[in-house]
Design a protein around this motif. Structure first.
Motif, PDB file in Angstrom:
ATOM      1  N   GLY A  19     -57.215 -18.014   0.906  1.00 34.41           N
ATOM      2  CA  GLY A  19     -57.974 -18.029   1.969  1.00 34.41           C
ATOM      3  C   GLY A  19     -58.295 -17.628   2.833  1.00 34.41           C
ATOM      4  N   VAL A  20     -57.636 -16.842   2.941  1.00 26.30           N
ATOM      5  CA  VAL A  20     -58.180 -15.845   4.797  1.00 26.30           C
ATOM      6  C   VAL A  20     -59.444 -15.258   4.899  1.00 26.30           C
ATOM      7  CG1 VAL A  20     -57.000 -14.016   6.243  1.00 26.30           C
ATOM      8  CG2 VAL A  20     -55.111 -15.726   4.541  1.00 26.30           C
ATOM      9  N   ASP A  21     -60.261 -16.102   5.749  1.00 24.07           N
ATOM     10  CA  ASP A  21     -61.112 -15.565   5.932  1.00 24.07           C
ATOM     11  C   ASP A  21     -61.128 -13.406   6.031  1.00 24.07           C
ATOM     12  OD1 ASP A  21     -64.100 -14.171   7.225  1.00 24.07           O
ATOM     13  OD2 ASP A  21     -63.755 -15.423   8.837  1.00 24.07           O
ATOM     14  N   LEU A  22     -62.131 -12.856   5.356  1.00 21.50           N
ATOM     15  CA  LEU A  22     -61.732 -11.669   5.245  1.00 21.50           C
ATOM     16  C   LEU A  22     -62.485 -10.790   6.494  1.00 21.50           C
ATOM     17  CD1 LEU A  22     -62.244 -10.461   1.041  1.00 21.50           C
ATOM     18  CD2 LEU A  22     -60.455 -11.230   2.467  1.00 21.50           C
ATOM     19  N   THR A  23     -63.154 -11.263   7.592  1.00 22.38           N
ATOM     20  CA  THR A  23     -63.117 -10.964   8.308  1.00 22.38           C
ATOM     21  C   THR A  23     -62.677 -11.119   9.616  1.00 22.38           C
ATOM     22  OG1 THR A  23     -64.732 -12.801   9.832  1.00 22.38           O
ATOM     23  CG2 THR A  23     -66.306 -10.912   7.786  1.00 22.38           C
ATOM     24  N   ASP A  24     -61.538 -11.713   9.779  1.00 19.91           N
ATOM     25  CA  ASP A  24     -60.487 -12.072  10.078  1.00 19.91           C
ATOM     26  C   ASP A  24     -59.388 -10.574  10.685  1.00 19.91           C
ATOM     27  OD1 ASP A  24     -58.121 -13.130  12.394  1.00 19.91           O
ATOM     28  OD2 ASP A  24     -58.523 -14.778  11.674  1.00 19.91           O
ATOM     29  N   GLY A  25     -59.546  -9.688  11.232  1.00 22.77           N
ATOM     30  CA  GLY A  25     -58.366  -9.166  11.054  1.00 22.77           C
ATOM     31  C   GLY A  25     -57.557  -9.169  11.519  1.00 22.77           C
ATOM     32  N   GLU A  47     -51.235  -9.715  10.004  1.00 22.23           N
ATOM     33  CA  GLU A  47     -50.086 -10.612   9.700  1.00 22.23           C
ATOM     34  C   GLU A  47     -49.977 -10.963   8.191  1.00 22.23           C
ATOM     35  OE1 GLU A  47     -50.688 -13.435  13.738  1.00 22.23           O
ATOM     36  OE2 GLU A  47     -51.469 -14.269  11.631  1.00 22.23           O
ATOM     37  N   LEU A  48     -50.845 -11.069   7.407  1.00 22.98           N
ATOM     38  CA  LEU A  48     -50.548 -11.354   6.142  1.00 22.98           C
ATOM     39  C   LEU A  48     -50.058  -9.804   5.275  1.00 22.98           C
ATOM     40  CD1 LEU A  48     -51.117 -13.212   3.486  1.00 22.98           C
ATOM     41  CD2 LEU A  48     -53.749 -11.480   3.517  1.00 22.98           C
ATOM     42  N   CYS A  49     -50.773  -8.701   6.172  1.00 22.75           N
ATOM     43  CA  CYS A  49     -49.950  -7.476   5.429  1.00 22.75           C
ATOM     44  C   CYS A  49     -48.923  -7.461   5.872  1.00 22.75           C
ATOM     45  CB  CYS A  49     -51.109  -6.248   6.412  1.00 22.75           C
ATOM     46  SG  CYS A  49     -52.064  -6.618   5.240  1.00 22.75           S
ATOM     47  N   ARG A  50     -48.371  -7.888   7.152  1.00 21.85           N
ATOM     48  CA  ARG A  50     -47.423  -7.900   7.578  1.00 21.85           C
ATOM     49  C   ARG A  50     -45.564  -8.178   6.966  1.00 21.85           C
ATOM     50  NH1 ARG A  50     -50.402  -6.190  11.956  1.00 21.85           N
ATOM     51  NH2 ARG A  50     -49.893  -8.080  12.775  1.00 21.85           N
ATOM     52  N   SER A  61     -60.551  -5.856  -2.420  1.00 19.59           N
ATOM     53  CA  SER A  61     -59.865  -4.631  -2.072  1.00 19.59           C
ATOM     54  C   SER A  61     -60.975  -4.143  -1.333  1.00 19.59           C
ATOM     55  CB  SER A  61     -59.457  -3.841  -3.514  1.00 19.59           C
ATOM     56  OG  SER A  61     -60.487  -3.490  -3.685  1.00 19.59           O
ATOM     57  N   SER A  62     -61.793  -3.118  -1.981  1.00 19.93           N
ATOM     58  CA  SER A  62     -62.688  -2.733  -0.940  1.00 19.93           C
ATOM     59  C   SER A  62     -62.698  -2.953   0.774  1.00 19.93           C
ATOM     60  CB  SER A  62     -64.065  -2.283  -1.714  1.00 19.93           C
ATOM     61  OG  SER A  62     -65.071  -0.977  -1.082  1.00 19.93           O
ATOM     62  N   LYS A  63     -63.548  -4.672   0.451  1.00 18.99           N
ATOM     63  CA  LYS A  63     -63.855  -5.291   1.785  1.00 18.99           C
ATOM     64  C   LYS A  63     -62.460  -5.169   2.735  1.00 18.99           C
ATOM     65  CE  LYS A  63     -66.857  -8.785   2.172  1.00 18.99           C
ATOM     66  NZ  LYS A  63     -67.495  -9.861   1.656  1.00 18.99           N
ATOM     67  N   VAL A  64     -61.806  -5.595   2.389  1.00 14.30           N
ATOM     68  CA  VAL A  64     -60.008  -5.274   3.306  1.00 14.30           C
ATOM     69  C   VAL A  64     -60.015  -4.201   3.463  1.00 14.30           C
ATOM     70  CG1 VAL A  64     -58.919  -7.765   2.291  1.00 14.30           C
ATOM     71  CG2 VAL A  64     -58.431  -5.827   1.450  1.00 14.30           C
ATOM     72  N   ALA A  94     -53.338  -5.259  -3.672  1.00 12.28           N
ATOM     73  CA  ALA A  94     -52.797  -6.750  -3.829  1.00 12.28           C
ATOM     74  C   ALA A  94     -53.034  -7.756  -2.007  1.00 12.28           C
ATOM     75  CB  ALA A  94     -51.154  -6.118  -3.817  1.00 12.28           C
ATOM     76  N   VAL A  95     -53.084  -6.855  -1.304  1.00 14.92           N
ATOM     77  CA  VAL A  95     -53.438  -7.729   0.124  1.00 14.92           C
ATOM     78  C   VAL A  95     -54.224  -8.361   0.021  1.00 14.92           C
ATOM     79  CG1 VAL A  95     -54.859  -7.267   2.584  1.00 14.92           C
ATOM     80  CG2 VAL A  95     -53.366  -5.845   0.955  1.00 14.92           C
ATOM     81  N   ALA A  96     -56.321  -7.392  -1.093  1.00 13.36           N
ATOM     82  CA  ALA A  96     -56.598  -8.782  -1.624  1.00 13.36           C
ATOM     83  C   ALA A  96     -56.784 -10.036  -2.542  1.00 13.36           C
ATOM     84  CB  ALA A  96     -57.558  -8.230  -2.317  1.00 13.36           C
ATOM     85  N   LEU A  97     -55.545  -9.746  -3.053  1.00 10.32           N
ATOM     86  CA  LEU A  97     -55.109 -11.107  -4.019  1.00 10.32           C
ATOM     87  C   LEU A  97     -54.773 -11.957  -3.299  1.00 10.32           C
ATOM     88  CD1 LEU A  97     -54.958 -11.938  -7.116  1.00 10.32           C
ATOM     89  CD2 LEU A  97     -52.797 -10.849  -6.767  1.00 10.32           C
ATOM     90  N   ALA A  98     -53.512 -11.402  -2.254  1.00  8.05           N
ATOM     91  CA  ALA A  98     -53.193 -12.499  -1.389  1.00  8.05           C
ATOM     92  C   ALA A  98     -54.122 -13.096  -0.371  1.00  8.05           C
ATOM     93  CB  ALA A  98     -52.346 -11.689  -0.530  1.00  8.05           C
TER      94      ALA A  98
END
Ligand code: DC
Length: 222
Positions: free
Chosen positions: A48-54, A59-62, A97-100, A39-43
């Motif tokens: 368009g969130v950069d997957l290296t931008d922790g 923030e997205l997760c929260r 999902s594996s990446k995030v 779900a995090v990966a989909l969102a």
């Protein structure tokens, strides 16, 4: 910790179906933590969130309004009002999902959420780090394995039955790549907890695995 049974293992090991069957048999709820990372990966991909931008991923997760509808079997996963149960199962989401899931801020947020979901309920918690990290105090821990060949074949059959056009070679390559990513990340890598019972499902039916788990369950502690 007695209210949580942990089931970890690589993709295609059969652990999701096994966890669901086990939970139904013993009257526990079933928590699919892989679905949460999906779900995090989909969102993230939709926004368009950069997957290296922790920082942004954290923030997205929260901000995610994520909940399971457990009145359905299998449970449905909702992002706000949208049922995302199918959207999270695409091949793209397998890899994303594996990446995030390797991002510390994402793991921190999901670990907190998963522990909250276990409060006051009896749970079969399934994923990669349930026994090693999230519920490391659990009394009953299992790790389900199977050969790479059989896991790839199961994934291939699953995709074909959904009407997707895939090759066994392609499915095998992706599965091995994802396992490698999940096993070699620095945070909460996929591995059995020291006190987990390891079950090889290569030559067993789903019911046989569930029965093995039931044999090993310390029922006095749940
Ligand atoms: O179980 P799954 O294939 O739906 O999981 C998708 C990805 O999520 C998987 O490649 C790794 C990650 N994951 C994780 O890091 N920790 C978990 N507890 C569950 C899944």
């Amino acid at each position: 910790m007695n209210n949580v049974i942990t089931i970890d293992g690589p993709s295609g090991s059969g652990k999701s179906t096994i966890s669901r069957l086990l939970a139904e048999k013993i009257g526990f709820l079933y928590l699919d933590t892989g679905a949460m990372y999906r779900a995090v990966a989909l969102a993230a991909s939709r926004k368009g969130v950069d997957l290296t931008d922790g920082k942004r991923l954290g923030e997205l997760c929260r901000s995610l309004d994520l909940h399971f509808d457990i009145d359905e079997s299998p449970a449905r996963l909702f992002l706000g009002k949208e049922d995302i149960s199918e959207a999270i199962r695409s091949p793209d989401m397998d890899m994303l999902s594996s990446k995030v899931s390797a991002v510390p801020e994402v793991r921190e947020a999901m670990t907190g959420l998963q522990r909250k979901m276990a409060e006051g309920v009896k749970l079969v918690a399934e994923g990669r780090d349930m026994g090693t990290v999230v519920f490391s105090d659990a009394k009953n821990k299992f790790f389900i394995t199977a050969s790479a060949e059989i896991r790839s074949k199961r994934r291939y059959d699953e995709r074909m039955s959904r009407g997707e056009s895939v090759s066994l070679e392609g499915v095998t390559a992706k599965l091995c790549k994802r396992d490698h990513q999940d096993q070699t990340r620095s945070l909460a890598p996929l591995k059995p907890a020291q006190d987990a019972k390891v079950i090889d499902s290569t030559r067993l039916t789903l019911d046989e695995v569930v029965n093995k788990i039931l044999d090993h369950l310390n029922l006095e502690s749940v």
